[in-house]
Write a protein that holds these residues in place. Structure first.
Motif, PDB file in Angstrom:
ATOM      1  N   LEU A   9     -58.151-118.522-100.536  1.00 40.71           N
ATOM      2  CA  LEU A   9     -57.298-119.833-100.599  1.00 40.71           C
ATOM      3  C   LEU A   9     -56.687-119.962-101.422  1.00 40.71           C
ATOM      4  N   ARG A  10     -56.821-119.848-102.854  1.00 39.26           N
ATOM      5  CA  ARG A  10     -55.752-120.429-103.969  1.00 39.26           C
ATOM      6  C   ARG A  10     -54.603-119.879-103.306  1.00 39.26           C
ATOM      7  N   ARG A  11     -54.659-118.585-103.666  1.00 40.17           N
ATOM      8  CA  ARG A  11     -53.345-118.102-103.840  1.00 40.17           C
ATOM      9  C   ARG A  11     -52.313-118.178-101.967  1.00 40.17           C
ATOM     10  N   THR A  12     -52.915-118.744-101.149  1.00 39.88           N
ATOM     11  CA  THR A  12     -52.657-118.275 -99.720  1.00 39.88           C
ATOM     12  C   THR A  12     -52.583-119.775 -99.601  1.00 39.88           C
ATOM     13  N   ARG A  13     -52.636-120.847-100.407  1.00 40.86           N
ATOM     14  CA  ARG A  13     -52.646-121.932 -99.891  1.00 40.86           C
ATOM     15  C   ARG A  13     -51.891-123.289-100.775  1.00 40.86           C
ATOM     16  N   GLU A  14     -51.654-122.131-102.760  1.00 46.15           N
ATOM     17  CA  GLU A  14     -50.927-122.863-103.760  1.00 46.15           C
ATOM     18  C   GLU A  14     -49.333-123.567-102.754  1.00 46.15           C
ATOM     19  N   GLY A  15     -49.190-125.098-102.958  1.00 50.00           N
ATOM     20  CA  GLY A  15     -47.756-124.862-103.121  1.00 50.00           C
ATOM     21  C   GLY A  15     -47.976-125.288-101.522  1.00 50.00           C
ATOM     22  N   MET A  16     -48.749-125.572-100.424  1.00 49.92           N
ATOM     23  CA  MET A  16     -48.152-125.829 -99.082  1.00 49.92           C
ATOM     24  C   MET A  16     -48.550-126.971 -99.333  1.00 49.92           C
ATOM     25  N   TRP A  17     -47.386-127.880 -98.455  1.00 49.34           N
ATOM     26  CA  TRP A  17     -47.292-129.073 -97.875  1.00 49.34           C
ATOM     27  C   TRP A  17     -46.199-129.543 -99.632  1.00 49.34           C
ATOM     28  N   ASP A  18     -46.000-129.452-100.460  1.00 46.75           N
ATOM     29  CA  ASP A  18     -44.672-129.442-101.750  1.00 46.75           C
ATOM     30  C   ASP A  18     -43.792-130.013-101.276  1.00 46.75           C
ATOM     31  N   ASP A  19     -42.939-129.385-100.360  1.00 42.96           N
ATOM     32  CA  ASP A  19     -41.456-129.710-100.003  1.00 42.96           C
ATOM     33  C   ASP A  19     -41.600-130.560 -99.391  1.00 42.96           C
ATOM     34  N   SER A  20     -42.368-130.464 -98.167  1.00 41.16           N
ATOM     35  CA  SER A  20     -41.959-131.745 -97.623  1.00 41.16           C
ATOM     36  C   SER A  20     -43.280-131.336 -96.996  1.00 41.16           C
ATOM     37  N   ARG A  21     -43.760-132.709 -95.970  1.00 42.36           N
ATOM     38  CA  ARG A  21     -45.331-133.075 -95.350  1.00 42.36           C
ATOM     39  C   ARG A  21     -44.624-133.742 -93.980  1.00 42.36           C
ATOM     40  N   GLU A  22     -43.525-134.202 -93.715  1.00 39.43           N
ATOM     41  CA  GLU A  22     -43.188-134.161 -91.956  1.00 39.43           C
ATOM     42  C   GLU A  22     -43.972-133.754 -91.005  1.00 39.43           C
ATOM     43  N   ALA A  23     -44.455-132.407 -91.039  1.00 40.31           N
ATOM     44  CA  ALA A  23     -45.097-131.974 -89.809  1.00 40.31           C
ATOM     45  C   ALA A  23     -46.493-132.482 -89.797  1.00 40.31           C
ATOM     46  N   LEU A  24     -47.085-133.906 -91.011  1.00 37.09           N
ATOM     47  CA  LEU A  24     -48.552-133.986 -90.662  1.00 37.09           C
ATOM     48  C   LEU A  24     -48.533-135.604 -90.180  1.00 37.09           C
ATOM     49  N   ARG A  25     -46.859-135.907 -89.889  1.00 37.87           N
ATOM     50  CA  ARG A  25     -46.225-137.196 -89.935  1.00 37.87           C
ATOM     51  C   ARG A  25     -47.471-137.697 -88.356  1.00 37.87           C
ATOM     52  N   GLY A  26     -47.648-136.958 -87.844  1.00 38.58           N
ATOM     53  CA  GLY A  26     -48.300-137.570 -86.167  1.00 38.58           C
ATOM     54  C   GLY A  26     -49.823-137.543 -86.814  1.00 38.58           C
ATOM     55  N   LEU A  27     -50.340-137.069 -87.414  1.00 41.60           N
ATOM     56  CA  LEU A  27     -51.888-137.329 -87.793  1.00 41.60           C
ATOM     57  C   LEU A  27     -52.025-138.949 -87.810  1.00 41.60           C
ATOM     58  N   SER A  28     -50.527-139.666 -88.182  1.00 43.74           N
ATOM     59  CA  SER A  28     -50.917-141.503 -88.166  1.00 43.74           C
ATOM     60  C   SER A  28     -51.999-141.608 -89.744  1.00 43.74           C
ATOM     61  N   LEU A  29     -51.541-140.800 -90.880  1.00 42.72           N
ATOM     62  CA  LEU A  29     -52.569-141.077 -92.094  1.00 42.72           C
ATOM     63  C   LEU A  29     -52.549-142.465 -92.394  1.00 42.72           C
ATOM     64  N   ASP A  30     -51.537-143.079 -92.426  1.00 43.64           N
ATOM     65  CA  ASP A  30     -50.618-144.826 -92.939  1.00 43.64           C
ATOM     66  C   ASP A  30     -52.181-145.099 -92.414  1.00 43.64           C
ATOM     67  N   ASP A  31     -52.457-144.745 -90.730  1.00 46.13           N
ATOM     68  CA  ASP A  31     -53.517-146.156 -90.710  1.00 46.13           C
ATOM     69  C   ASP A  31     -55.030-145.447 -90.477  1.00 46.13           C
ATOM     70  N   ARG A  32     -55.580-144.629 -91.190  1.00 44.44           N
ATOM     71  CA  ARG A  32     -56.520-143.894 -90.436  1.00 44.44           C
ATOM     72  C   ARG A  32     -57.829-144.884 -91.846  1.00 44.44           C
ATOM     73  N   GLU A  33     -58.828-144.640 -91.288  1.00 41.68           N
ATOM     74  CA  GLU A  33     -60.193-145.411 -91.505  1.00 41.68           C
ATOM     75  C   GLU A  33     -61.409-144.097 -92.293  1.00 41.68           C
ATOM     76  N   ARG A  34     -61.044-143.043 -91.603  1.00 37.64           N
ATOM     77  CA  ARG A  34     -62.329-142.195 -91.605  1.00 37.64           C
ATOM     78  C   ARG A  34     -61.703-140.484 -91.549  1.00 37.64           C
ATOM     79  N   VAL A  35     -61.576-140.065 -92.268  1.00 41.66           N
ATOM     80  CA  VAL A  35     -60.963-138.523 -92.171  1.00 41.66           C
ATOM     81  C   VAL A  35     -62.009-137.296 -92.631  1.00 41.66           C
TER      82      VAL A  35
END
Length: 268
Positions: A9-35
């Motif tokens: 898991l460390r090897r395959t996920r290392e660095g993921m989302w380091d360059d951009s998190r734009e694809a996560l925008r649809g998760l509306s993380l800025d107004d979540r309360e419990r994830v």
């Protein structure tokens, strides 16, 4: 469900989302309360969710493997649980998310239905299309051999590890309304100076250890034992070339894994 080591898991996920998190925008993380991060493993995505959410938002990791959970527990609260039988009450979260989980389940829609049960609002799946992985390498034979090995491996895996954008089908089956899809390409590059992980990977190629670990899966599909032996011999020769290029610091490799982020809303 397939099991994975913390190192994998460390090897395959290392660095993921380091360059951009734009694809996560649809998760509306800025107004979540419990994830809830289901199948959190060692917590790589949990940490990203925690950093992108408000300070008062609670992010919880959940995984059936308690050994992996012990690696995630220092970053977010964790709970042991099966993705299809989550140990939470209805509507306990306003976002339930998973990464590279559905591809390892025999019935992805059953898990998504369970996500919808414990979410009052959003459900998201970040799933790769392992059939569309590309490799560029300074070793001429590496890309072609990697494609041969991948195709044989995918043929022997009992779940749909090419799910990718088709995760939306599981959402429809679970009566979720898909509100957004996005693609994110995870690039993993090796170039000088080489770190310990890159050197270890080259040695595994040269010894054929990686293909040996996957022998059972490779032979579960159409690959014959003789074809496996031929592939492993060619793989080891390719690996020796990788090692030689590393010695003169000319080896370069980029692997691109496409992920598809599907976000759905629970129907009222």
């Amino acid at each position: 469900m397939r099991e994975f080591s913390a190192e994998y898991l460390r090897r395959t996920r290392e660095g993921m989302w380091d360059d951009s998190r734009e694809a996560l925008r649809g998760l509306s993380l800025d107004d979540r309360e419990r994830v809830l991060d289901v199948g959190c493993g060692t917590g790589e995505l949990s940490r990203v969710l925690d950093s992108e959410s408000p300070d008062d938002c609670e992010v919880i990791g959940c995984d059936v493997d308690v050994g992996l959970l012990s690696r995630a527990s220092g970053h977010v609260p964790v709970v042991a649980g099966d993705a299809t039988r989550l140990p939470f009450a209805d509507d306990s979260f306003d976002l339930v998310v998973c990464q590279a989980l559905l591809i390892n389940l025999p019935d992805p829609a059953a898990a998504v239905s369970e996500f919808a049960r414990v979410s009052s609002d959003l459900v998201a799946a970040i799933e790769p299309d392992n059939g569309a992985v590309t490799i560029e390498s300074s070793v001429d034979d590496e890309s072609g051999l990697a494609t041969r090995a991948r195709e044989a491996y995918l043929d022997g895996v009992p779940t749909d590890v090419t799910l990718g954008a088709e995760a939306s089908d599981a959402f429809a089956t679970a009566d979720l309304d898909v509100v957004r899809t996005a693609r994110y390409d995870h690039d993993r590059s090796i170039e000088p100076p080489y770190d310990e992980s890159a050197v270890r990977s080259a040695k595994r190629k040269a010894s054929g250890e990686g293909l040996a670990d996957d022998r059972e899966t490779l032979l579960a599909g159409a690959l014959t034992p003789d074809e496996y032996d031929d592939l492993r011999a060619a793989w080891r020769e390719m690996g020796r070339t990788v090692v030689h290029q590393m010695v003169d610091r000319s080896y370069r490799r980029t692997e691109t894994v496409p992920f598809h982020v599907t976000v759905g809303r629970v129907r009222a």
